[in-house]
Design an enzyme around this catalytic site. Structure first.
Site, PDB file in Angstrom:
ATOM      1  N   ASP A  20      12.346 -14.473  14.668  1.00 30.91           N
ATOM      2  CA  ASP A  20      11.752 -14.060  15.933  1.00 30.91           C
ATOM      3  C   ASP A  20      10.589 -14.933  16.382  1.00 30.91           C
ATOM      4  O   ASP A  20      10.628 -15.524  17.462  1.00 30.91           O
ATOM      5  CB  ASP A  20      11.334 -12.589  15.862  1.00 30.91           C
ATOM      6  CG  ASP A  20      10.556 -12.245  14.595  1.00 30.91           C
ATOM      7  OD1 ASP A  20      10.126 -13.170  13.866  1.00 30.91           O
ATOM      8  OD2 ASP A  20      10.353 -11.038  14.326  1.00 30.91           O
ATOM      9  N   ASP A  63       9.894 -11.117   1.015  1.00 26.86           N
ATOM     10  CA  ASP A  63      11.299 -11.250   1.401  1.00 26.86           C
ATOM     11  C   ASP A  63      11.819 -12.618   1.012  1.00 26.86           C
ATOM     12  O   ASP A  63      11.097 -13.631   1.069  1.00 26.86           O
ATOM     13  CB  ASP A  63      11.465 -11.039   2.909  1.00 26.86           C
ATOM     14  CG  ASP A  63      11.047  -9.642   3.348  1.00 26.86           C
ATOM     15  OD1 ASP A  63      11.091  -8.728   2.499  1.00 26.86           O
ATOM     16  OD2 ASP A  63      10.677  -9.474   4.528  1.00 26.86           O
ATOM     17  N   ASP A 101       4.903  -7.071   1.304  1.00 26.80           N
ATOM     18  CA  ASP A 101       6.344  -7.246   1.085  1.00 26.80           C
ATOM     19  C   ASP A 101       6.655  -8.714   0.876  1.00 26.80           C
ATOM     20  O   ASP A 101       6.070  -9.588   1.526  1.00 26.80           O
ATOM     21  CB  ASP A 101       7.142  -6.712   2.284  1.00 26.80           C
ATOM     22  CG  ASP A 101       6.883  -5.241   2.538  1.00 26.80           C
ATOM     23  OD1 ASP A 101       6.980  -4.466   1.571  1.00 26.80           O
ATOM     24  OD2 ASP A 101       6.578  -4.883   3.685  1.00 26.80           O
TER      25      ASP A 101
END
Length: 477
Positions: free
Chosen positions: A166, A80, A78
């Site tokens: 995070d 992003d 992925d």
């Protein structure tokens, strides 16, 4: 070494004191000639989005896991993007895009089957949690009474966005303007040391979003990282916050944990950090009483087989995982129900009881739960293979999954009286041999459970009672 291509080139950056990077908003910037990330490793569609955002006058960065994975010589799946453009502005730039989310407003740009996710830089919510988002119908407060974020659409700068991510390894930003990497929290150093470190105070970050505890386990398993001591310390105590997470979201997190190629290590870490009980509570309860070790072996064999299939680029399904994880509890309920009804309806009843409890925790879609029940039902039917039944079972759409499940149970040490070998031989035999095998196969002993252990079935020796007929003819009065 993980950092073969980057370690020497950025060593002087890694030695810089960046403990206060977030406070000073000064990232470590690694220029293009000093890091190995190349546009050849980045999706062409992601590059199209980055360039269009930049040409429209916006900041645009490739961010997070894709940069981390490239540095670790993994192939990112992925890509992003983070930008200072608001979701509505991104949406206007791309006709092939969709606005999604309420709690966290995003834009998905579609290129066939590939989706490029674009997020606007986020900032912290005001301390007084006054309503700050403009999305109609949102909750007036930014946080719940447990401190969990209910909405997250306060927009800010790239520095503020980095502070809200995070883990440090995910706070890496690849700039399309000059192809440099911006490191906002010693992420490069932590990647080199194979350490997963929470940005900010871990207990506060877990309170904002308890799923971060599951993400910590998932990344540690996937990357073979150690969870930094302060990051892991609050997890056992704060795991109960996962009870506040919607069951649909926990189902998605379960798939990420167990269907990403590192299921075995994920299971071990979930148990170590006392989190498995919040995803599979009944399975966890039985594991704590599992003196023979069969339940743990069954789960580990399931995880190992799943990881192997993914490594071989074969398809996997949550149906098999959930069927295996929940099977011991089905067996327990089955034994209880057979005191009141025959084995077949008892198994059906047991299956429904277990699924009804599990969907309260992880919202299993009906298409999966139906298939899970079929696999369980076939565990009993596959014993009854005499005559035409064996051929009929062979044509059942769930036969292969049920057969694989039989093999899995035997692999974990359950005694099924050679049932797996019989079905293996049956499938590999010609028609004449199949006929002979089916004719020799007897009925399973009535009241016998698939594990080979007898049950107390009150119907076993029950004979039908008939009302005696009157010997005298009925009166015609």
């Amino acid at each position: 070494m993980v950092f073969k291509g980057i370690k020497k080139r950025v060593k002087h950056f890694l030695n810089r004191n960046t403990d206060t990077a977030f406070n000073n908003a000064e990232p470590v910037i690694v220029s293009r000639d000093k890091h190995p990330v190349s546009r050849k490793q980045i999706s062409n569609n992601a590059l199209k989005v980055l360039y269009r955002l930049e040409s429209a006058g916006f900041e645009a960065y490739l961010v997070g896991g894709c940069i981390r994975d490239i540095l670790l010589n993994h192939n990112p799946k992925d890509f992003d993007i983070a930008t200072n453009a608001h979701p509505e502005q991104v949406h206007k730039l791309f006709r092939n895009s969709r606005l999604i989310g309420r709690r966290f407003r995003l834009v998905h740009v579609h290129f066939g089957r590939e989706i490029i996710e674009v997020a606007t830089f986020r900032a912290n919510h005001p301390e007084d949690t006054k309503p700050v988002a403009q999305i109609k119908g949102q909750h007036k407060s930014a946080t719940s009474n447990t401190g969990m974020l209910l909405r997250d659409n306060v927009y800010g700068t790239v520095e503020e966005d980095a502070a809200r991510r995070d883990f440090t390894a995910n706070a890496l930003y690849y700039s399309i303007s000059d192809f440099s990497i911006h490191d906002y929290g010693q992420g490069l150093k932590d990647i080199e040391n194979r350490t997963l470190r929470m940005i900010g105070e871990p207990s506060v970050r877990y309170q904002e979003d308890p799923v971060r505890m599951l993400r910590a386990v998932r990344f540690a398993a996937k990357l073979d990282f150690d969870i930094e001591e302060a990051t892991q310390a609050p997890i056992p105590e704060m795991g109960k916050l996962l009870l506040n997470i919607p069951s649909a979201r926990l189902f998605d997190e379960a798939l990420k944990l167990f269907q990403s190629g590192h299921a075995e290590q994920s299971f071990r870490l979930l148990r170590e950090h006392q989190l498995f009980r919040f995803i599979f509570p009944e399975a966890d309860e039985l594991l704590n009483e599992d003196e023979p070790g069969f339940i743990e072996r069954l789960i580990l064999c399931t995880c190992q087989n799943t990881d192997k299939r993914i490594a071989e680029d074969k398809p996997v399904t949550p149906i098999f995982l959930f069927a295996a994880f929940l099977w011991p509890k089905v067996q327990q309920h089955w034994e209880e129900q057979k005191a009141f009804m025959p084995p077949v309806p008892a198994l059906t009843k047991a299956a429904q009881l277990v699924l009804d409890q599990q969907v309260k925790v992880t919202a299993i879609p009906k298409r999966f739960s139906t298939a899970i029940k079929e696999i369980w039902d076939l565990q009993l039917r596959l014993q009854r293979r005499n005559g035409k039944k064996a051929f009929q079972l062979l044509d059942h759409p769930r036969f292969r999954a049920a057969y694989d499940f039989i093999l899995l149970r035997e692999q974990a040490g359950e005694n099924l009286d050679g049932l797996g070998v019989w079905w293996t031989d049956f499938q590999n035999s010609d028609d004449n041999a199949k006929q002979k095998m089916a004719s020799k196969a007897g009925h399973p002993r009535r009241g016998k459970r698939p594990s080979g252990k007898p049950s107390n079935n009150r119907y076993k020796n029950r004979s039908r009672s008939r009302k005696p007929k009157d010997s005298a003819p009925k009166s015609s009065d």
